[in-house]
Design a protein around this motif. Sequence first.
Motif, PDB file in Angstrom:
ATOM      1  N   PHE A 102     -15.211   5.374   7.660  1.00  0.00           N
ATOM      2  CA  PHE A 102     -15.069   5.804   6.269  1.00  0.00           C
ATOM      3  C   PHE A 102     -16.426   5.965   5.600  1.00  0.00           C
ATOM      4  CE2 PHE A 102     -10.941   3.134   6.397  1.00  0.00           C
ATOM      5  CZ  PHE A 102     -10.252   4.180   6.987  1.00  0.00           C
ATOM      6  N   ARG A 149      -9.414   8.578  -1.043  1.00  0.00           N
ATOM      7  CA  ARG A 149      -8.223   7.849  -0.633  1.00  0.00           C
ATOM      8  C   ARG A 149      -7.110   7.897  -1.686  1.00  0.00           C
ATOM      9  NH1 ARG A 149      -4.679   4.826  -1.753  1.00  0.00           N
ATOM     10  NH2 ARG A 149      -4.184   2.689  -1.168  1.00  0.00           N
ATOM     11  N   ASP A 180      -1.582   5.991   3.088  1.00  0.00           N
ATOM     12  CA  ASP A 180      -2.599   6.473   2.155  1.00  0.00           C
ATOM     13  C   ASP A 180      -3.848   5.614   2.129  1.00  0.00           C
ATOM     14  OD1 ASP A 180      -1.477   8.903   1.090  1.00  0.00           O
ATOM     15  OD2 ASP A 180       0.079   7.637   0.224  1.00  0.00           O
ATOM     16  N   ASN A 181      -3.965   4.681   3.058  1.00  0.00           N
ATOM     17  CA  ASN A 181      -5.231   3.967   3.224  1.00  0.00           C
ATOM     18  C   ASN A 181      -6.162   4.666   4.208  1.00  0.00           C
ATOM     19  OD1 ASN A 181      -3.181   1.435   2.564  1.00  0.00           O
ATOM     20  ND2 ASN A 181      -5.211   1.228   1.661  1.00  0.00           N
ATOM     21  N   TRP A 182      -5.699   5.775   4.803  1.00  0.00           N
ATOM     22  CA  TRP A 182      -6.580   6.601   5.620  1.00  0.00           C
ATOM     23  C   TRP A 182      -7.400   7.530   4.745  1.00  0.00           C
ATOM     24  CZ3 TRP A 182      -7.110   4.840  10.270  1.00  0.00           C
ATOM     25  CH2 TRP A 182      -6.037   4.244  10.952  1.00  0.00           C
ATOM     26  N   ASP A 183      -8.494   8.032   5.268  1.00  0.00           N
ATOM     27  CA  ASP A 183      -9.387   8.948   4.562  1.00  0.00           C
ATOM     28  C   ASP A 183      -8.929  10.379   4.826  1.00  0.00           C
ATOM     29  OD1 ASP A 183     -11.493  10.522   3.642  1.00  0.00           O
ATOM     30  OD2 ASP A 183     -13.039   9.178   4.414  1.00  0.00           O
TER      31      ASP A 183
END
Length: 286
Positions: A270, A185, A46-49
């Motif tokens: 990002f 995010r 969940d640190n991806w966009d």
Amino acid sequence: MNTTHLTAPTQFIEVDGASFAYRRWGNTEGPNPPLLFLQHFRGGMDNWDPLMTDGLAANQEVILFNGRGVASSTGTPRTRIEAMADDAAAVIRALGLKQVDVLGFSLGGFQAQDLTLRHPELVRKLMLLGTGPRGGKPGHDDKDIPALVYKHATQAVPTEDNFLFLFFGRSQAAIEAGNHFWERRHQRVDQDTPSSPAAMQAQIEANLHFLPALDDAQPFGHLEKIQQPTFILNGQDDVMIPTINSYYMAQHIPNAQLFIYPDAGHGAQFQYPERFLGHALQFLNE
């Protein structure tokens, strides 16, 4: 209902004594293989966009992945980049895949390089974002920056201010882009487990072992063995992995192309997600 970054179920696969967490969704009808994501220091799925992952998933299947002992994956965290890359290769094979495209960001870019060098038959195309090679420039020209990077990167619970300092440019527009990223995010309800202090310490050790050159006489000679088409992206002023490292990779990987985004830092993809998607999709579909 179409599966998205917000709804893709977290799955697990047992490989070599660990349970690796992954999420997999996207377009399986096109000619491209799945795109495997390798994440930054301490980062989980969940640190991806979501704008980035869903944009790429419309083009080809995507696989988000946590390494051994990272976030929701089990096992003892690896302290060497080579071992992290071998784990990724083992998971690719365990998923029944003969070849993938690989996107590595920051520490994930270190892993992506070693995955490609150690298991070249598994990688069709390589994407290296906000990262650098073995033997690269380790620190920022401003002598005060490394201490600030360590402070922001090692907080027990990373905050928006930490991400803004580490990943984004310094202008008001860059800060606003960072705020929008932070909102996206956190859209998913069932967020991935945060990485443990043990995972952080293991990754610090792995990073330190990755920094020295393999051959002082030819510090970037190993990059010439990467024959896959390679996409390299960084911001104009990366405070974590100095931007000059992206030039080093582009100069020594034979089939590489380099993008430098203005007023951007470590997480240029990002800050400019639409621009990144345009460039990434062109590369992946060439």
